[in-house]
Write an enzyme that holds these catalytic residues in place. Structure first.
Site: not given
Ligand code: EPU
Length: 429
Positions: A26-27, A96, A120, A125-126, A128-129, A315, A408
């Site tokens: 998926k990802n 997301r 989810c 899940r901000p 800001d980055l 995950d 999903r």
């Molecule tokens: N974060 C920030 N600011 C930002 C972006 C992220 O503080 O601007 C924080 C997040 O809140 C979190 C950490 O950084 O605490 C890591 O999050 P990351 O950005 O790596 O996660 P993501 O890209 O939103 C993807 C997967 C998630 C998986 C995470 C971590 C997708 C669509 N989603 O999310 O998958 O848990 O990486 O490996 O690729 C799932 O498939 O069920 C799922 C939630």
């Protein structure tokens, strides 16, 4: 239409037999769909899973002007020269990965507007980055009630030296794609290294991108000054889903007589394999299969701490906790990434698990404890599947609501589990 799974549990018996195949990740597929806005020709994707998040993202890119075509595990996407860069808010709030689209759109068309992304509910899940990185690349960001509006100065992003405070998957992918069409060189330091990011980066390179340091914490991307990539018909092969692989490993460890997981990549789940082996799970790996047989002695407790790849994947944390309820001793679980990702443990306690929560990030699991079937509401994709696994090993019947979360990310999961001997039925509520 609301649906539930009704499961007759195995009461701890190891009876499952046969093969279960792993779908495309998926990802991974979601990100290549987003990348289509970097191309001047059609992109072709193979091994795409048929899951609700893919349909939702394809609808979103269609709203943004793309033409898409879905076949048997294939997707084709063509994007226009000019497009509406305002993402449909209802669709974007569904998932997301909608935020990952912002990088390609901004880099190609010079601006993008989008709502706070959905997905989810596992923590704050901000974003800001994402915003900080775009600003470093010379864009300005304004926010109103509904949208973030990002505009590149003179319509063109500039290369920048970006250090990510967190090795975020989504930010790494988004900035990498934006940098491919930017003007000048971009450094992404503390970049995430997940296999899905590597697969995407390698494909972009095949199609003309200049990306160095793929799979390392420092990526260096030399931009193409808005000149789009050209796929020339080369095909993107989605990698096997390592989270599915991990979840199937847990199910097999808990309930298999003799199960083989096929079409997987054991290299991508090495940390999990190592923990399961330490716990006493009998595993045999080839390059693309893993065989699990019933244990000769009880499993032992192991500690887990979620971490970016190649660490223990967040995950797979929920299914792994189900495993730990059946292991002898005390296991400590530290969820480092998402503050809402241990809430589901309360439901496992209702099923008979002995789990103590210290704070939103840490629990202790004492095992083994026999689980009893219950009626539960799956709170999100990964915890939802963990409930299904818990229901399969429990005594008596479980009813798992919230199947739409599971759909999903997992394609026809009940059919694949049934083929192993699981008594599971999808019913309409
Ligand atoms: N974060 C920030 N600011 C930002 C972006 C992220 O503080 O601007 C924080 C997040 O809140 C979190 C950490 O950084 O605490 C890591 O999050 P990351 O950005 O790596 O996660 P993501 O890209 O939103 C993807 C997967 C998630 C998986 C995470 C971590 C997708 C669509 N989603 O999310 O998958 O848990 O990486 O490996 O690729 C799932 O498939 O069920 C799922 C939630």
């Amino acid at each position: 239409m609301k649906e539930s799974f009704v499961i007759q549990g195995l009461a701890g018996q190891h009876t499952l037999k046969g093969e279960i195949f792993v779908n495309g990740a998926k990802n991974d597929v979601l990100k290549v769909i987003a990348s289509s806005f970097l191309f001047d020709d059609t992109i072709h994707v193979e091994n795409a899973p048929s899951i609700d998040d893919v349909s939702a993202l394809l609808t979103l890119v269609e709203h943004a002007g793309a033409t898409t075509k879905q076949g048997e595990r294939t997707i084709e996407i063509t994007v226009p020269q000019q497009t509406d860069t305002k993402l449909d808010p209802t669709l974007a709030k569904k998932l997301r990965s909608s935020v990952v689209l912002t990088g390609p759109l901004l880099a190609r068309y010079g601006e993008v507007s989008f709502p706070h992304p959905g997905g989810c509910v596992i923590g704050a899940r901000p974003i800001d980055l994402f915003i900080k990185s775009f600003e470093k690349m010379g864009a300005t960001c304004t926010v109103d009630d509904e949208y973030y509006h990002i505009k590149a100065a003179n319509g063109e992003l500039q290369g920048a030296d970006i250090f990510l405070d967190i090795a975020s998957v989504g930010v790494t992918e988004t900035v990498m794609m934006a940098a491919v069409l930017a003007n000048g060189v971009t450094y992404i330091r503390n970049a995430a290294m997940e296999p899905e990011i590597q697969n995407l980066a390698q494909y972009l390179v095949t199609c003309g991108a200049r990306i160095e340091g793929i799979g390392t914490p420092t990526m260096v991307i030399t931009g193409r000054n808005k000149e789009p990539l050209h796929s020339g018909g080369s095909v993107y092969k989605v990698i096997p889903d390592r989270i599915e692989t991990g979840s199937f490993l847990v199910l097999a460890a808990l309930a298999a007589d003799d199960v083989t997981i096929t079409r997987c990549n054991p290299e991508h789940v090495r940390y999990l394999l190592s923990l399961l082996e330490q716990s006493g799970v009998e595993l045999e790996c080839t390059t693309d299969t893993i065989r699990i047989r019933a244990p000769k002695s009880p499993y032992k407790a192991v500690n887990i701490k979620t971490h970016e790849y190649p660490g223990f994947a967040t995950d797979v944390q929920a299914p792994m906790v189900v495993f730990l309820t059946q292991a002898e001793g005390e296991s400590f679980v530290f969820e480092t990434m998402f503050e809402g990702r241990l809430n589901y443990t309360q439901d496992l306690v209702r099923m008979g698990a002995d789990i103590t929560m210290f704070d939103p990030h840490r629990v202790m699991v004492r095992g083994p404890k026999a689980l009893s079937g219950k009626e539960l509401e799956g709170p999100d994709l990964r915890a939802g599947l963990a409930y299904v696994i818990a229901g399969i090993i429990a005594k008596k019947q479980s009813i798992i609501h919230g199947v739409h979360h599971i759909d999903r990310g997992y394609e026809k999961i009940e059919e694949r589990f049934r083929a192993l001997g699981v008594d599971i039925t999808r019913v309409q509520e």
